[in-house]
Motif scaffolding. Structure first.
Motif, PDB file in Angstrom:
ATOM      1  N   UNK A 185      21.727  36.410  26.731  1.00 39.17           N
ATOM      2  CA  UNK A 185      22.690  36.138  25.676  1.00 39.17           C
ATOM      3  C   UNK A 185      24.127  36.401  26.097  1.00 39.17           C
ATOM      4  N   UNK A 186      24.344  37.019  27.256  1.00 43.52           N
ATOM      5  CA  UNK A 186      25.703  37.256  27.725  1.00 43.52           C
ATOM      6  C   UNK A 186      26.135  36.039  28.527  1.00 43.52           C
ATOM      7  N   UNK A 187      26.808  35.142  27.872  1.00 46.55           N
ATOM      8  CA  UNK A 187      27.294  33.957  28.558  1.00 46.55           C
ATOM      9  C   UNK A 187      28.812  33.975  28.535  1.00 46.55           C
ATOM     10  N   UNK A 188      29.409  33.143  29.357  1.00 42.77           N
ATOM     11  CA  UNK A 188      30.860  33.062  29.391  1.00 42.77           C
ATOM     12  C   UNK A 188      31.479  34.046  30.368  1.00 42.77           C
ATOM     13  N   UNK A 189      30.683  34.882  31.021  1.00 43.59           N
ATOM     14  CA  UNK A 189      31.211  35.831  32.000  1.00 43.59           C
ATOM     15  C   UNK A 189      31.088  35.233  33.392  1.00 43.59           C
ATOM     16  N   UNK A 190      32.083  35.442  34.183  1.00 41.12           N
ATOM     17  CA  UNK A 190      31.995  35.087  35.589  1.00 41.12           C
ATOM     18  C   UNK A 190      31.653  36.361  36.325  1.00 41.12           C
ATOM     19  N   UNK A 191      30.453  36.460  36.836  1.00 40.42           N
ATOM     20  CA  UNK A 191      30.045  37.645  37.595  1.00 40.42           C
ATOM     21  C   UNK A 191      30.494  37.445  39.028  1.00 40.42           C
ATOM     22  N   UNK A 192      31.390  38.292  39.464  1.00 39.69           N
ATOM     23  CA  UNK A 192      31.975  38.143  40.778  1.00 39.69           C
ATOM     24  C   UNK A 192      31.703  39.406  41.577  1.00 39.69           C
ATOM     25  N   UNK A 193      30.572  39.473  42.280  1.00 44.13           N
ATOM     26  CA  UNK A 193      30.238  40.694  42.987  1.00 44.13           C
ATOM     27  C   UNK A 193      31.072  40.891  44.242  1.00 44.13           C
ATOM     28  N   UNK A 194      31.418  42.142  44.456  1.00 40.60           N
ATOM     29  CA  UNK A 194      32.080  42.564  45.681  1.00 40.60           C
ATOM     30  C   UNK A 194      33.376  41.815  45.917  1.00 40.60           C
ATOM     31  N   UNK A 195      33.853  41.738  47.140  1.00 39.40           N
ATOM     32  CA  UNK A 195      35.191  41.241  47.398  1.00 39.40           C
ATOM     33  C   UNK A 195      35.333  39.758  47.638  1.00 39.40           C
ATOM     34  N   UNK A 196      34.280  39.063  48.044  1.00 37.70           N
ATOM     35  CA  UNK A 196      34.418  37.685  48.485  1.00 37.70           C
ATOM     36  C   UNK A 196      34.938  36.745  47.409  1.00 37.70           C
ATOM     37  N   UNK A 197      34.369  36.783  46.229  1.00 38.54           N
ATOM     38  CA  UNK A 197      34.761  35.837  45.199  1.00 38.54           C
ATOM     39  C   UNK A 197      35.460  36.514  44.027  1.00 38.54           C
ATOM     40  N   UNK A 198      35.955  37.722  44.234  1.00 42.97           N
ATOM     41  CA  UNK A 198      36.641  38.443  43.162  1.00 42.97           C
ATOM     42  C   UNK A 198      37.939  37.731  42.799  1.00 42.97           C
ATOM     43  N   UNK A 199      38.368  37.868  41.557  1.00 45.57           N
ATOM     44  CA  UNK A 199      39.636  37.248  41.158  1.00 45.57           C
ATOM     45  C   UNK A 199      40.773  37.703  42.072  1.00 45.57           C
ATOM     46  N   UNK A 200      41.690  36.802  42.339  1.00 53.98           N
ATOM     47  CA  UNK A 200      42.830  37.096  43.209  1.00 53.98           C
ATOM     48  C   UNK A 200      43.576  38.341  42.737  1.00 53.98           C
ATOM     49  N   UNK A 201      43.769  38.504  41.431  1.00 50.19           N
ATOM     50  CA  UNK A 201      44.519  39.652  40.909  1.00 50.19           C
ATOM     51  C   UNK A 201      43.801  40.961  41.233  1.00 50.19           C
ATOM     52  N   UNK A 202      42.468  40.945  41.206  1.00 54.39           N
ATOM     53  CA  UNK A 202      41.701  42.165  41.530  1.00 54.39           C
ATOM     54  C   UNK A 202      41.892  42.541  42.989  1.00 54.39           C
ATOM     55  N   UNK A 203      41.839  41.540  43.859  1.00 53.36           N
ATOM     56  CA  UNK A 203      42.021  41.815  45.288  1.00 53.36           C
ATOM     57  C   UNK A 203      43.452  42.254  45.578  1.00 53.36           C
ATOM     58  N   UNK A 204      44.431  41.609  44.959  1.00 50.12           N
ATOM     59  CA  UNK A 204      45.834  41.990  45.160  1.00 50.12           C
ATOM     60  C   UNK A 204      46.088  43.408  44.676  1.00 50.12           C
ATOM     61  N   UNK A 205      45.513  43.748  43.521  1.00 46.41           N
ATOM     62  CA  UNK A 205      45.660  45.087  42.935  1.00 46.41           C
ATOM     63  C   UNK A 205      45.098  46.144  43.888  1.00 46.41           C
ATOM     64  N   UNK A 206      43.874  45.921  44.375  1.00 45.22           N
ATOM     65  CA  UNK A 206      43.241  46.899  45.258  1.00 45.22           C
ATOM     66  C   UNK A 206      43.940  46.965  46.613  1.00 45.22           C
TER      67      UNK A 206
END
Length: 187
Positions: free
Chosen positions: A44-65
């Protein structure tokens, strides 16, 4: 059901997942220390983009880290809106605007040696990003280093961070560091 309602409901579900994870961290759950992959979203949890680890993480997450790992106050500050807020709930600190964010990075990097974050997973839905990471470092003057699970919840405005909330267990940081539970950074 209107589209607006669905987006809000999904956004609230994202926040609930993050806050549930933060609550687990606050009690020092040892299972969060494992490097096992995050399980898939519940039925039932739809609409989420599950982005594990660093490869496909959102650009903002990688820039932040990357900015945190470089200890680069200006680089992290540049990711925030003019009125963006950064809140570290474990230490009860909140800063506003790029200058405030830069100040927080300076305070943190002068208090923690070998500061490093390791991305474990990230979720993005619309303007919300939730990052699971491991917070590593050595508090200046502490007998030992620490490595604790952390969760960061961001709300974006365009390509910039409007709100940033960090959640991790202060008690666990202090315990691993060999410091008393009532320890506070010097002014």
């Amino acid at each position: 059901m209107s589209r607006t309602y669905r987006v809000r409901r999904t956004s609230l579900r994202t926040a609930a997942v993050a806050l549930g994870t933060a609550a687990m961290l606050a009690v020092g759950a040892t299972a969060a220390h494992s490097q096992a992959p995050v399980p898939p979203p519940a039925a039932g949890q739809t609409g989420h983009d599950r982005l594990p680890y660093g490869e496909s993480a959102p650009r903002i997450a990688k820039s932040w880290l990357n900015a945190w790992n470089a200890g680069d106050a200006e680089q992290l500050a540049s990711l925030f809106t003019a009125d963006g807020t950064y809140t570290d709930h474990a230490f009860g600190a909140s800063f506003t605007g790029p200058e405030g964010v830069a100040q927080w990075v300076t305070i943190t990097t002068s208090s923690i040696e070998n500061l490093h974050g390791d991305l474990r997973w990230a979720y993005r839905h619309g303007d919300e990003v939730v990052i699971g990471w491991t917070f590593n470092g050595h508090l200046v003057g502490a007998p030992s280093a620490f490595s604790v699970p952390a969760v960061t919840v961001m709300r974006l405005k365009g390509a910039k961070i409007k709100n940033n909330d960090d959640y991790y267990s202060r008690a666990e940081v202090l315990r691993q560091s060999g410091l008393p539970a009532d320890w506070a950074p010097s002014a």
